[in-house]
Design an enzyme around this catalytic site. Structure first.
Site, PDB file in Angstrom:
ATOM      1  CG  HIS A 145     -12.784  -9.569  -4.655  1.00 28.99           C
ATOM      2  ND1 HIS A 145     -13.141 -10.220  -5.797  1.00 28.99           N
ATOM      3  CD2 HIS A 145     -12.054  -8.487  -5.053  1.00 28.99           C
ATOM      4  CE1 HIS A 145     -12.655  -9.578  -6.856  1.00 28.99           C
ATOM      5  NE2 HIS A 145     -11.976  -8.530  -6.433  1.00 28.99           N
ATOM      6  CD1 TRP A 188      -2.253  -3.676 -13.802  1.00 29.65           C
ATOM      7  CD2 TRP A 188      -2.276  -5.618 -12.680  1.00 29.65           C
ATOM      8  NE1 TRP A 188      -3.560  -4.088 -13.681  1.00 29.65           N
ATOM      9  CE2 TRP A 188      -3.614  -5.270 -12.997  1.00 29.65           C
ATOM     10  CE3 TRP A 188      -2.053  -6.806 -11.971  1.00 29.65           C
ATOM     11  CZ2 TRP A 188      -4.712  -6.055 -12.632  1.00 29.65           C
ATOM     12  CZ3 TRP A 188      -3.143  -7.590 -11.610  1.00 29.65           C
ATOM     13  CH2 TRP A 188      -4.447  -7.215 -11.939  1.00 29.65           C
ATOM     14  NE  ARG A 234      -9.462 -11.246  -8.005  1.00 29.00           N
ATOM     15  CZ  ARG A 234      -9.936 -12.405  -8.471  1.00 29.00           C
ATOM     16  NH1 ARG A 234      -9.250 -13.528  -8.303  1.00 29.00           N
ATOM     17  NH2 ARG A 234     -11.084 -12.436  -9.108  1.00 29.00           N
ATOM     18  CG  HIS A 256      -4.406  -3.851  -9.847  1.00 27.01           C
ATOM     19  ND1 HIS A 256      -5.391  -3.325 -10.648  1.00 27.01           N
ATOM     20  CD2 HIS A 256      -5.021  -4.815  -9.098  1.00 27.01           C
ATOM     21  CE1 HIS A 256      -6.547  -3.928 -10.389  1.00 27.01           C
ATOM     22  NE2 HIS A 256      -6.352  -4.825  -9.446  1.00 27.01           N
TER      23      HIS A 256
HETATM   24 FE1  CCH Z   1      -7.865  -6.000  -8.544  1.00 30.15          FE
HETATM   25  N1  CCH Z   1      -8.179  -7.192 -10.145  1.00 30.15           N
HETATM   26  N2  CCH Z   1      -9.266  -4.701  -9.220  1.00 30.15           N
HETATM   27  N3  CCH Z   1      -7.646  -4.865  -6.876  1.00 30.15           N
HETATM   28  N4  CCH Z   1      -6.551  -7.357  -7.819  1.00 30.15           N
HETATM   29  C1  CCH Z   1      -7.525  -8.367 -10.424  1.00 30.15           C
HETATM   30  C2  CCH Z   1      -6.511  -8.937  -9.711  1.00 30.15           C
HETATM   31  C3  CCH Z   1      -6.045  -8.428  -8.501  1.00 30.15           C
HETATM   32  C4  CCH Z   1      -9.975  -4.816 -10.385  1.00 30.15           C
HETATM   33  C5  CCH Z   1      -9.965  -5.907 -11.241  1.00 30.15           C
HETATM   34  C6  CCH Z   1      -9.101  -6.980 -11.131  1.00 30.15           C
HETATM   35  C7  CCH Z   1      -8.293  -3.695  -6.602  1.00 30.15           C
HETATM   36  C8  CCH Z   1      -9.094  -2.970  -7.496  1.00 30.15           C
HETATM   37  C9  CCH Z   1      -9.556  -3.480  -8.695  1.00 30.15           C
HETATM   38  C10 CCH Z   1      -5.854  -7.233  -6.648  1.00 30.15           C
HETATM   39  C11 CCH Z   1      -6.083  -6.310  -5.638  1.00 30.15           C
HETATM   40  C12 CCH Z   1      -6.937  -5.224  -5.757  1.00 30.15           C
HETATM   41  C13 CCH Z   1      -8.068  -8.918 -11.630  1.00 30.15           C
HETATM   42  C14 CCH Z   1      -7.604 -10.211 -12.273  1.00 30.15           C
HETATM   43  C15 CCH Z   1      -9.026  -8.061 -12.083  1.00 30.15           C
HETATM   44  C16 CCH Z   1      -9.862  -8.197 -13.330  1.00 30.15           C
HETATM   45  C17 CCH Z   1      -8.249 -11.438 -11.603  1.00 30.15           C
HETATM   46  C18 CCH Z   1      -7.741 -12.709 -12.235  1.00 30.15           C
HETATM   47  O1  CCH Z   1      -7.941 -12.885 -13.446  1.00 30.15           O
HETATM   48  O2  CCH Z   1      -7.127 -13.522 -11.509  1.00 30.15           O
HETATM   49  C19 CCH Z   1     -10.734  -3.623 -10.610  1.00 30.15           C
HETATM   50  C20 CCH Z   1     -11.667  -3.372 -11.780  1.00 30.15           C
HETATM   51  C21 CCH Z   1     -10.476  -2.789  -9.578  1.00 30.15           C
HETATM   52  C22 CCH Z   1     -11.032  -1.422  -9.450  1.00 30.15           C
HETATM   53  O3  CCH Z   1     -10.518  -0.596  -8.722  1.00 30.15           O
HETATM   54  C23 CCH Z   1      -8.023  -3.308  -5.252  1.00 30.15           C
HETATM   55  C24 CCH Z   1      -8.591  -2.073  -4.560  1.00 30.15           C
HETATM   56  C25 CCH Z   1      -7.180  -4.268  -4.719  1.00 30.15           C
HETATM   57  C26 CCH Z   1      -6.603  -4.383  -3.335  1.00 30.15           C
HETATM   58  C27 CCH Z   1      -6.497  -3.417  -2.468  1.00 30.15           C
HETATM   59  C28 CCH Z   1      -4.808  -8.239  -6.599  1.00 30.15           C
HETATM   60  C29 CCH Z   1      -3.759  -8.411  -5.501  1.00 30.15           C
HETATM   61  C30 CCH Z   1      -4.927  -8.990  -7.773  1.00 30.15           C
HETATM   62  C31 CCH Z   1      -4.037 -10.152  -8.244  1.00 30.15           C
HETATM   63  C32 CCH Z   1      -4.637 -11.486  -7.871  1.00 30.15           C
HETATM   64  C33 CCH Z   1      -3.824 -12.656  -8.339  1.00 30.15           C
HETATM   65  O4  CCH Z   1      -4.343 -13.773  -8.245  1.00 30.15           O
HETATM   66  O5  CCH Z   1      -2.682 -12.503  -8.778  1.00 30.15           O
END
Ligand code: CCH
Length: 289
Positions: free
Chosen positions: A48, A187, A44, A171
């Site tokens: 970002h 997820w 993440r 995800h």
């Molecule tokens: Fe995401 N993401 N993401 N995401 N994401 C969150 C967590 C992760 C969106 C929203 C969220 C991508 C695209 C999107 C990861 C990778 C990617 C969370 C929870 C949200 C909300 C954060 C929390 O509460 O900790 C949205 C909207 C989009 C739209 O497309 C993409 C692209 C990627 C990577 C290629 C990962 C990995 C996580 C998990 C992080 C964790 O701490 O477990």
């Protein structure tokens, strides 16, 4: 070594592999975090750092590591990423020659490979910028929105529909945290392993609105322990995006190939490399022999 000698040090593949190995061993060692791995939050962070890119102005992207500074570190979308940045700090201290912006991306590469995902070829060349290069808030996607918003955000970075779907499979990893995004839950049932389960669950599960006081999110009918965001569900309600979900649900190998290609593209957005594409590095994972 004196200062002059440090300056002329030109890291080679072997040096970056050492940084890879250090991150990999810290991942294995610090297995009491969250679902048992810092891997998802490292992915993440790399996303970002990169996903702020705007192709029209050439601003944002992983070059600069401007999330070191407020205001960018305080943007709502970046809540919780301090954990990932701090995880990498001792690595930076041990290998001070690597830029923080290269390190954050390398962290994402290591995390994907160590969580049994595809190999992600890597090119160094990012330099750290000062806080004047921070991007404005609002460049990262808002999970409460739908397909139009997804296209606005990802087209701005230069991605197409197939690439939006291929990226979203990330995800499969990690979870939402109420104290970060407000959303709750993972997820998939295997949040520390790269699989195509995200696509399978999107298609094969029945998803209902979760009944709670938090932000609107979906819950699976069978176990009531998994989640989907409104933006995740947009991938199967949009007629053009859905066929890609179906393809990746059926064929994990096809997704691994496309996921590697699209992550490589994401991680390189806006970076003025001097190394040619042919010189991308392919790191050895700790589990490969
Ligand atoms: Fe995401 N993401 N993401 N995401 N994401 C969150 C967590 C992760 C969106 C929203 C969220 C991508 C695209 C999107 C990861 C990778 C990617 C969370 C929870 C949200 C909300 C954060 C929390 O509460 O900790 C949205 C909207 C989009 C739209 O497309 C993409 C692209 C990627 C990577 C290629 C990962 C990995 C996580 C998990 C992080 C964790 O701490 O477990």
């Amino acid at each position: 070594p004196n200062a002059a000698e440090v300056k002329v040090f030109t890291p080679k593949f072997e040096d970056y592999q050492k940084v890879y190995d250090e991150i990999a061993s810290r991942l294995e060692e610090k297995d009491d975090y969250d679902d048992g791995s810092y891997g998802p939050v490292l992915v993440r962070l790399a996303w970002h750092a990169s996903g702020t890119y705007d192709k029209e102005t050439g601003t944002g992207g992983s070059n600069g590591a401007t999330m070191r500074f407020a205001p960018e570190s305080d943007h709502g979308a970046n809540a919780g990423l301090k954990a990932a940045r701090e995880f990498l700090e001792p690595v930076k201290a041990k290998f001070p020659w690597i830029s923080t912006s290269d390190l954050w991306i390398l962290g994402g590469v290591v995390a994907i490979q160590e969580m049994q995902g595809p190999v992600i070829p890597f090119r160094p060349g990012r330099t750290d910028k000062d806080m004047s290069a921070c991007t404005p808030d609002g460049r990262l996607p808002d999970a409460s929105k739908g397909n139009r918003h997804l296209r606005d955000i990802f087209y701005r970075m230069g991605f197409n529909d197939q690439e939006i779907v291929a990226l979203s499979g990330a995800h499969a990893l990690g979870r939402c945290h109420t104290d970060r995004s407000g959303f709750e839950g993972p997820w998939t049932f295997s949040p520390t392993v790269v699989t195509n389960e995200y696509y399978k669950l999107l298609l094969n599960e029945k998803w209902n609105w979760k009944k709670w006081n938090g932000p609107k999110q979906y819950e699976d009918k069978t176990s009531k322990s998994l989640m989907m965001l409104p933006t995740d569900m947009a991938l199967v309600t949009d007629k053009t995006l859905k066929p890609h979900v179906e393809r990746y649900a059926k064929d994990e190998e096809a997704w691994f190939k496309d996921f590697s290609a699209v992550l490589l593209k994401l991680f390189e957005l806006g970076v003025p490399f001097t190394e040619s594409e042919q010189n991308r590095m392919v790191f050895k994972s700790s589990h490969s022999s």
